[in-house]
Design an enzyme around this catalytic site. Structure first.
Site, PDB file in Angstrom:
ATOM      1  N   HIS A 143      -8.476  -0.734   5.636  1.00  0.00           N
ATOM      2  CA  HIS A 143      -8.848  -2.034   6.204  1.00  0.00           C
ATOM      3  C   HIS A 143      -9.350  -2.928   5.068  1.00  0.00           C
ATOM      4  O   HIS A 143     -10.157  -2.482   4.240  1.00  0.00           O
ATOM      5  CB  HIS A 143      -9.921  -1.874   7.285  1.00  0.00           C
ATOM      6  CG  HIS A 143     -10.261  -3.169   7.941  1.00  0.00           C
ATOM      7  ND1 HIS A 143      -9.447  -3.748   8.889  1.00  0.00           N
ATOM      8  CD2 HIS A 143     -11.289  -4.025   7.738  1.00  0.00           C
ATOM      9  CE1 HIS A 143      -9.966  -4.912   9.255  1.00  0.00           C
ATOM     10  NE2 HIS A 143     -11.083  -5.101   8.575  1.00  0.00           N
ATOM     11  N   LEU A 171       0.014  -2.457  12.242  1.00  0.00           N
ATOM     12  CA  LEU A 171      -0.741  -3.395  13.073  1.00  0.00           C
ATOM     13  C   LEU A 171      -0.603  -3.137  14.569  1.00  0.00           C
ATOM     14  O   LEU A 171      -0.776  -4.031  15.385  1.00  0.00           O
ATOM     15  CB  LEU A 171      -0.348  -4.833  12.701  1.00  0.00           C
ATOM     16  CG  LEU A 171      -0.591  -5.162  11.211  1.00  0.00           C
ATOM     17  CD1 LEU A 171      -0.211  -6.603  10.901  1.00  0.00           C
ATOM     18  CD2 LEU A 171      -2.026  -4.880  10.770  1.00  0.00           C
ATOM     19  N   ASN A 205       0.832  -1.213   0.000  1.00  0.00           N
ATOM     20  CA  ASN A 205       0.000   0.000   0.000  1.00  0.00           C
ATOM     21  C   ASN A 205       0.862   1.256   0.000  1.00  0.00           C
ATOM     22  O   ASN A 205       0.541   2.235  -0.670  1.00  0.00           O
ATOM     23  CB  ASN A 205      -0.962  -0.007   1.190  1.00  0.00           C
ATOM     24  CG  ASN A 205      -2.207  -0.824   0.903  1.00  0.00           C
ATOM     25  OD1 ASN A 205      -3.077  -0.399   0.152  1.00  0.00           O
ATOM     26  ND2 ASN A 205      -2.275  -2.013   1.475  1.00  0.00           N
TER      27      ASN A 205
HETATM   28  C1  GAR Z   1      -3.275  -4.658   3.859  1.00  0.00           C
HETATM   29  O1  GAR Z   1      -4.103  -5.629   3.295  1.00  0.00           O
HETATM   30  C2  GAR Z   1      -4.068  -3.785   4.810  1.00  0.00           C
HETATM   31  O2  GAR Z   1      -5.369  -3.539   4.379  1.00  0.00           O
HETATM   32  C3  GAR Z   1      -4.046  -4.627   6.056  1.00  0.00           C
HETATM   33  O3  GAR Z   1      -2.723  -5.115   6.121  1.00  0.00           O
HETATM   34  C4  GAR Z   1      -2.239  -5.300   4.788  1.00  0.00           C
HETATM   35  C5  GAR Z   1      -0.876  -4.647   4.663  1.00  0.00           C
HETATM   36  O4  GAR Z   1      -0.283  -4.947   3.419  1.00  0.00           O
HETATM   37  N1  GAR Z   1      -4.409  -3.859   7.218  1.00  0.00           N
HETATM   38  C6  GAR Z   1      -5.165  -4.344   8.212  1.00  0.00           C
HETATM   39  O5  GAR Z   1      -5.547  -5.497   8.257  1.00  0.00           O
HETATM   40  C7  GAR Z   1      -5.497  -3.347   9.304  1.00  0.00           C
HETATM   41  N2  GAR Z   1      -6.511  -3.845  10.181  1.00  0.00           N
HETATM   42  P1  GAR Z   1       0.931  -4.086   2.859  1.00  0.00           P
HETATM   43  O6  GAR Z   1       1.987  -4.001   3.955  1.00  0.00           O
HETATM   44  O7  GAR Z   1       1.418  -4.875   1.674  1.00  0.00           O
HETATM   45  O8  GAR Z   1       0.398  -2.724   2.469  1.00  0.00           O
END
Ligand code: GAR
Length: 203
Positions: free
Chosen positions: A110, A91, A14
């Site tokens: 999310h 997190l 992200n």
């Molecule tokens: C993503 O899918 C985000 O939506 C999720 O963690 C992942 C991080 O991926 N977030 C949550 O679950 C928050 N409750 P990334 O490090 O590749 O962006």
């Protein structure tokens, strides 16, 4: 120019989507000034460095208790004079003092359509496991402002994604990222940076 700080814990896809969107002009009037992780091994930090962006780590393991960790986290974030904090797979529960100080200036992505599959214990792959276990046909992603609750703040943007026959949690996670998350989060930043979103002071 909106000064953005991105808080991460993992791979940082992200974060990458945000950096790419700024580079290719999809997001305007915004600059990522720092990336911060609670996890020193987060690949997201490497992505930031490759982009010439200050990559900071504040790990709870380096502090005697939660209060000391929170104080250090806040001090680090404050030192950048940010207009917007983006939680991109961060997190850690955001300290209440940070929420007070940055009211309506913290957004989170999310990986579900809130209020489904959110709150305590729903993060990362667990969200997609729960969606598949429940047998939903549509899931998606949500960008929301962060308040004192867990995934309970005002919703800014949502995008639906189809669940396919035979999906695994990993496959579904990937589709939700590609079709929703990597578009929604840059879009939210662009809206805030260009004063098109209610609830933001969009400097
Ligand atoms: C993503 O899918 C985000 O939506 C999720 O963690 C992942 C991080 O991926 N977030 C949550 O679950 C928050 N409750 P990334 O490090 O590749 O962006």
């Amino acid at each position: 120019m909106l000064k953005v700080g991105v808080l991460v814990s993992g791979g940082g896809t992200n974060l990458q989507a945000i950096l790419d969107a700024i580079d290719n002009g999809t997001v305007t009037n915004a600059k990522v000034c720092m990336v911060l992780s609670n996890n020193p091994k987060a690949y997201a930090l490497e992505r930031a460095r490759k982009h010439g962006i200050p990559a900071e780590c504040v790990s709870p393991k380096d502090f005697p208790d939660r209060a000391a960790f929170h104080a250090a986290l806040l001090e680090k974030v404050d030192s950048y004079g940010l207009d917007l904090i983006v939680l991109a797979g961060f997190l850690v529960k955001v300290p209440e003092e940070m929420i007070r100080r940055y009211r309506n200036r913290i957004i989170n992505i999310h990986p579900s359509l809130i209020p489904s599959f959110c709150g305590v214990g729903y993060y990362g792959l667990k969200v997609h496991e729960a969606a598949l276990a429940r047998g939903v046909k549509i899931t998606g992603a949500t960008v929301h402002f962060v308040d004192e609750g867990m995934d309970s703040g005002p919703i800014l943007l949502q995008k639906a994604v189809e669940v396919h026959e035979g999906d695994t949690p990993e496959r579904l996670q990937r589709r939700v990222m590609e079709e929703a998350e990597w578009k929604l989060l840059p879009m939210a930043i662009d809206l805030i940076a260009n004063h098109k979103l209610e609830g933001s002071d969009g400097k």
